[in-house]
Scaffold this motif. Structure first.
Motif, PDB file in Angstrom:
ATOM      1  N   LEU A  28       0.876  -1.145   0.009  1.00 39.65           N
ATOM      2  CA  LEU A  28       0.000   0.012  -0.051  1.00 39.65           C
ATOM      3  C   LEU A  28       0.925   1.283   0.012  1.00 39.65           C
ATOM      4  N   ARG A  29       2.077   1.271   0.796  1.00 43.55           N
ATOM      5  CA  ARG A  29       2.878   2.574   0.904  1.00 43.55           C
ATOM      6  C   ARG A  29       3.729   2.555  -0.603  1.00 43.55           C
ATOM      7  N   ALA A  30       3.985   1.428  -1.065  1.00 41.83           N
ATOM      8  CA  ALA A  30       4.870   1.433  -2.491  1.00 41.83           C
ATOM      9  C   ALA A  30       3.687   2.085  -3.502  1.00 41.83           C
ATOM     10  N   SER A  31       2.353   1.624  -3.342  1.00 38.27           N
ATOM     11  CA  SER A  31       1.257   2.162  -4.319  1.00 38.27           C
ATOM     12  C   SER A  31       1.091   3.852  -4.132  1.00 38.27           C
ATOM     13  N   GLU A  32       1.089   4.163  -3.020  1.00 39.09           N
ATOM     14  CA  GLU A  32       1.253   5.637  -2.583  1.00 39.09           C
ATOM     15  C   GLU A  32       2.222   6.454  -3.189  1.00 39.09           C
ATOM     16  N   LEU A  33       3.513   5.781  -3.002  1.00 43.36           N
ATOM     17  CA  LEU A  33       5.039   6.447  -3.573  1.00 43.36           C
ATOM     18  C   LEU A  33       4.729   6.673  -5.070  1.00 43.36           C
ATOM     19  N   GLN A  34       4.066   5.332  -5.904  1.00 45.92           N
ATOM     20  CA  GLN A  34       4.018   5.339  -7.215  1.00 45.92           C
ATOM     21  C   GLN A  34       3.224   6.701  -7.678  1.00 45.92           C
ATOM     22  N   LYS A  35       2.134   6.894  -6.680  1.00 46.73           N
ATOM     23  CA  LYS A  35       1.095   7.721  -7.173  1.00 46.73           C
ATOM     24  C   LYS A  35       1.971   9.155  -7.352  1.00 46.73           C
ATOM     25  N   GLU A  36       2.746   9.205  -6.281  1.00 48.08           N
ATOM     26  CA  GLU A  36       3.376  10.774  -5.915  1.00 48.08           C
ATOM     27  C   GLU A  36       4.515  10.716  -7.193  1.00 48.08           C
ATOM     28  N   GLY A  37       4.556   9.720  -8.028  1.00 48.83           N
ATOM     29  CA  GLY A  37       5.776   9.904  -9.148  1.00 48.83           C
ATOM     30  C   GLY A  37       6.973   9.232  -8.800  1.00 48.83           C
ATOM     31  N   LYS A  38       7.131   8.396  -7.647  1.00 48.60           N
ATOM     32  CA  LYS A  38       8.421   7.870  -7.408  1.00 48.60           C
ATOM     33  C   LYS A  38       8.413   6.483  -8.299  1.00 48.60           C
ATOM     34  N   LYS A  39       9.465   6.146  -8.899  1.00 51.76           N
ATOM     35  CA  LYS A  39       9.883   4.832  -9.658  1.00 51.76           C
ATOM     36  C   LYS A  39       9.699   3.504  -8.742  1.00 51.76           C
ATOM     37  N   ILE A  41       9.728  -0.580  -7.917  1.00 49.73           N
ATOM     38  CA  ILE A  41      10.035  -1.846  -8.449  1.00 49.73           C
ATOM     39  C   ILE A  41       9.437  -2.847  -7.628  1.00 49.73           C
ATOM     40  N   PHE A  42       8.226  -3.166  -8.264  1.00 51.95           N
ATOM     41  CA  PHE A  42       7.253  -4.270  -7.459  1.00 51.95           C
ATOM     42  C   PHE A  42       7.972  -5.780  -7.520  1.00 51.95           C
ATOM     43  N   THR A  43       8.759  -6.062  -6.494  1.00 52.97           N
ATOM     44  CA  THR A  43       9.295  -7.442  -6.141  1.00 52.97           C
ATOM     45  C   THR A  43       8.444  -7.976  -5.133  1.00 52.97           C
ATOM     46  N   ASN A  44       7.400  -7.540  -4.761  1.00 52.86           N
ATOM     47  CA  ASN A  44       6.608  -8.285  -3.704  1.00 52.86           C
ATOM     48  C   ASN A  44       5.829  -8.964  -4.227  1.00 52.86           C
ATOM     49  N   VAL A  45       5.348  -9.284  -5.494  1.00 55.54           N
ATOM     50  CA  VAL A  45       4.444 -10.584  -5.729  1.00 55.54           C
ATOM     51  C   VAL A  45       5.139 -11.330  -7.034  1.00 55.54           C
ATOM     52  N   LEU A 360      10.424  -0.865   4.950  1.00 56.29           N
ATOM     53  CA  LEU A 360       9.794   0.268   4.668  1.00 56.29           C
ATOM     54  C   LEU A 360      11.080   1.465   4.259  1.00 56.29           C
ATOM     55  N   LYS A 361      12.156   1.181   5.203  1.00 56.20           N
ATOM     56  CA  LYS A 361      13.235   2.195   4.790  1.00 56.20           C
ATOM     57  C   LYS A 361      13.712   1.912   3.485  1.00 56.20           C
ATOM     58  N   LEU A 362      13.770   0.625   2.946  1.00 56.30           N
ATOM     59  CA  LEU A 362      14.423   0.191   1.977  1.00 56.30           C
ATOM     60  C   LEU A 362      13.512   0.827   0.733  1.00 56.30           C
ATOM     61  N   LEU A 363      12.314   0.529   0.939  1.00 56.02           N
ATOM     62  CA  LEU A 363      11.291   1.078  -0.220  1.00 56.02           C
ATOM     63  C   LEU A 363      11.298   2.688  -0.343  1.00 56.02           C
ATOM     64  N   GLU A 364      11.324   3.465   0.819  1.00 60.63           N
ATOM     65  CA  GLU A 364      11.652   5.007   0.684  1.00 60.63           C
ATOM     66  C   GLU A 364      12.814   5.252   0.135  1.00 60.63           C
ATOM     67  N   ALA A 365      13.767   4.493   0.336  1.00 60.99           N
ATOM     68  CA  ALA A 365      15.479   4.956  -0.204  1.00 60.99           C
ATOM     69  C   ALA A 365      15.480   4.313  -1.494  1.00 60.99           C
ATOM     70  N   THR A 366      14.807   3.170  -1.975  1.00 58.34           N
ATOM     71  CA  THR A 366      15.255   2.832  -3.584  1.00 58.34           C
ATOM     72  C   THR A 366      14.179   2.451  -4.168  1.00 58.34           C
ATOM     73  N   GLY A 367      12.838   2.364  -3.608  1.00 55.10           N
ATOM     74  CA  GLY A 367      11.774   2.205  -4.608  1.00 55.10           C
ATOM     75  C   GLY A 367      11.467   0.787  -4.798  1.00 55.10           C
ATOM     76  N   ILE A 368      12.465  -0.138  -4.170  1.00 52.61           N
ATOM     77  CA  ILE A 368      12.287  -1.558  -4.102  1.00 52.61           C
ATOM     78  C   ILE A 368      11.151  -2.190  -3.319  1.00 52.61           C
ATOM     79  N   SER A 369      10.292  -2.669  -3.596  1.00 52.98           N
ATOM     80  CA  SER A 369       8.799  -2.917  -2.923  1.00 52.98           C
ATOM     81  C   SER A 369       9.352  -4.429  -2.554  1.00 52.98           C
TER      82      SER A 369
END
Length: 423
Positions: A28-39, A41-45, A360-369
């Motif tokens: 859900l946080r990754a989806s929010e960041l994507q809407k904000e324009g951050k690239k 990488i959805f490796t979660n699924v 979460l820190k990884l996601l915010e810093a790198t965009g890797i979900s």
């Protein structure tokens, strides 16, 4: 006004208990960041095509013709589609009662169930009965259907190897059963420790939870097996098509009838997915026009997955406080992240589980979900994350470099004077 039926406090408590980490807080946080324009990488699924894996040509050609049968009447169809795809489309259309827009039998088309049975016989060397094979909307629906039939209440335990796929814990919670975990041994390449399995069973019995052998004859006399398969994973990667099946072994006929009844409530599994399943279990053979292309495409994907598995495993093992077994027979890595005590404390202060905090820190810093290991189960005080090996091969070195930079800086930030003897 009073409480209404769909107000949160009125909902089935089992629904509220369900957790599904693969699409949980991190997603859900990754989806929010994507809407904000951050690239991101959805490796979660495990969703191969979403990360650029190309579909195999032949199955798509066959299903395209089945979806648009009027193309078969076009005199130029032979210029657009190979003869074996045309022949196979005609074959599958002949198995339906009105094409892809018509319901099938609730177990799936008999002709395709026969193809699945023949596939199982070739693979395993024993007879398989098409009447005991049910086609489903992906393997997940089949798993849910069977668990729904066998779980009678929280006194019924389901033994599940840990780390587990959250589908099992979520479904067991939803149907009111109890998950009985037994831990796989990470240092033995996720091998099974039989003593740990026995201990899990003994603890469950002590709590009054039933396991298989307590249920008495005839169940205790013959192993009852339900096996599942899907078109979603591996080099097919057709997740969105939702094709799967389950086969029942040593299941009493009356029970099979009850499972059929439950399947009938949904009327029919989706028909295009059934055709994908037929194509997977009855693949092209040497000499077929499209055979060489099919083998070239599938081998190319499998070889690339293996190379990506090595890039990811080696990448994780080069990181500070990270250890990872090689990925075999799956499209996921499950590295152990050895979090320093200061990081665990910081997570608690933030009101987060430690591996959720890290991810979460990884996601915010790198965009890797990714997905925190806590969503899959892990031993107390041991932390992991799960990631797929599915990003494009050419992107993988950069992704692992980005991960390493984040991880090593994170460890330095929280390590302080943490003893290196833990490594």
């Amino acid at each position: 006004m009073g409480i209404k039926a769909l107000d949160h406090e009125s909902l089935n408590e089992n629904v509220k208990k369900v957790q599904y980490a693969v699409r949980g807080e991190l997603y859900l946080r990754a989806s929010e960041l994507q809407k904000e324009g951050k690239k991101i990488i959805f490796t979660n699924v495990g969703n191969p095509h979403a990360l650029g894996q190309k579909p195999l040509t032949f199955p798509r050609q066959v299903v395209a013709l089945c979806q648009a049968p009027f193309l078969l009447d076009d005199p130029n169809v032979g210029l657009l589609f190979p003869a074996d795809a045309i022949a196979r489309a005609k074959h599958y259309l002949s198995l339906t009662s009105g094409g892809l827009g018509a319901y099938s039998d609730s177990r799936g088309l008999p002709g395709i169930r026969k193809e699945v049975a023949e596939f199982i016989e070739r693979r395993d060397g024993y007879p398989s009965d098409p009447e005991l094979i049910f086609l489903t909307d992906g393997a997940s629906k089949g798993v849910m259907q069977i668990l729904n039939c066998i779980i009678r209440g929280e006194g019924d335990g389901v033994l599940v190897p840990v780390p587990q796929y959250p589908l099992y814990s979520a479904t067991i919670s939803l149907f009111g059963g109890s998950l009985v975990p037994y831990y796989l041994e990470e240092t033995a390449n996720w091998g099974l420790d039989v003593n740990d399995l026995r201990q899990a069973v003994a603890q469950a019995r002590f709590k009054g939870i039933t396991v298989l052998m307590d249920m008495g004859p005839p169940i205790s006399k013959e192993v009852q097996l339900v096996s599942f398969h899907t078109v979603s994973k591996g080099y097919w990667g057709e997740c969105g098509q939702r094709g799967g099946y389950f086969e029942m072994t040593n299941i009493p006929p009356q029970t099979v009838d009850e499972i059929y009844k439950i399947s009938s409530i949904s009327l029919s599994p989706n028909v295009p997915a059934q055709i994908f399943m037929g194509l997977m279990v009855n693949p092209l053979k040497p000499g077929d026009i499209s055979y060489e292309q099919y083998v070239r495409e599938s081998k190319g994907i499998l070889d690339s997955l293996r190379r990506r598995a090595w890039i990811m495993t080696d990448g994780f093992n080069s990181c500070k406080n990270v250890v990872c077994n090689f990925t075999e027979g799956a499209m996921y890595s499950f590295p152990q992240i050895r979090l320093p005590p200061k990081a665990v404390e910081a997570a608690k202060k933030a009101g987060k589980v430690p591996d959720v905090f890290y991810c979460l820190k990884l996601l915010e810093a790198t965009g890797i979900s990714t997905v925190p290991g806590s969503g899959f189960g892990q031993k107390e005080g041991v932390f992991h994350l799960r990631t797929t090996i599915l990003p494009a091969e050419e992107d993988m070195p950069e992704i692992m470099s980005s991960f390493k930079k984040f991880n090593d800086e994170f460890m330095e930030q929280y390590e302080d004077n943490w003893s290196h003897s833990r490594m």
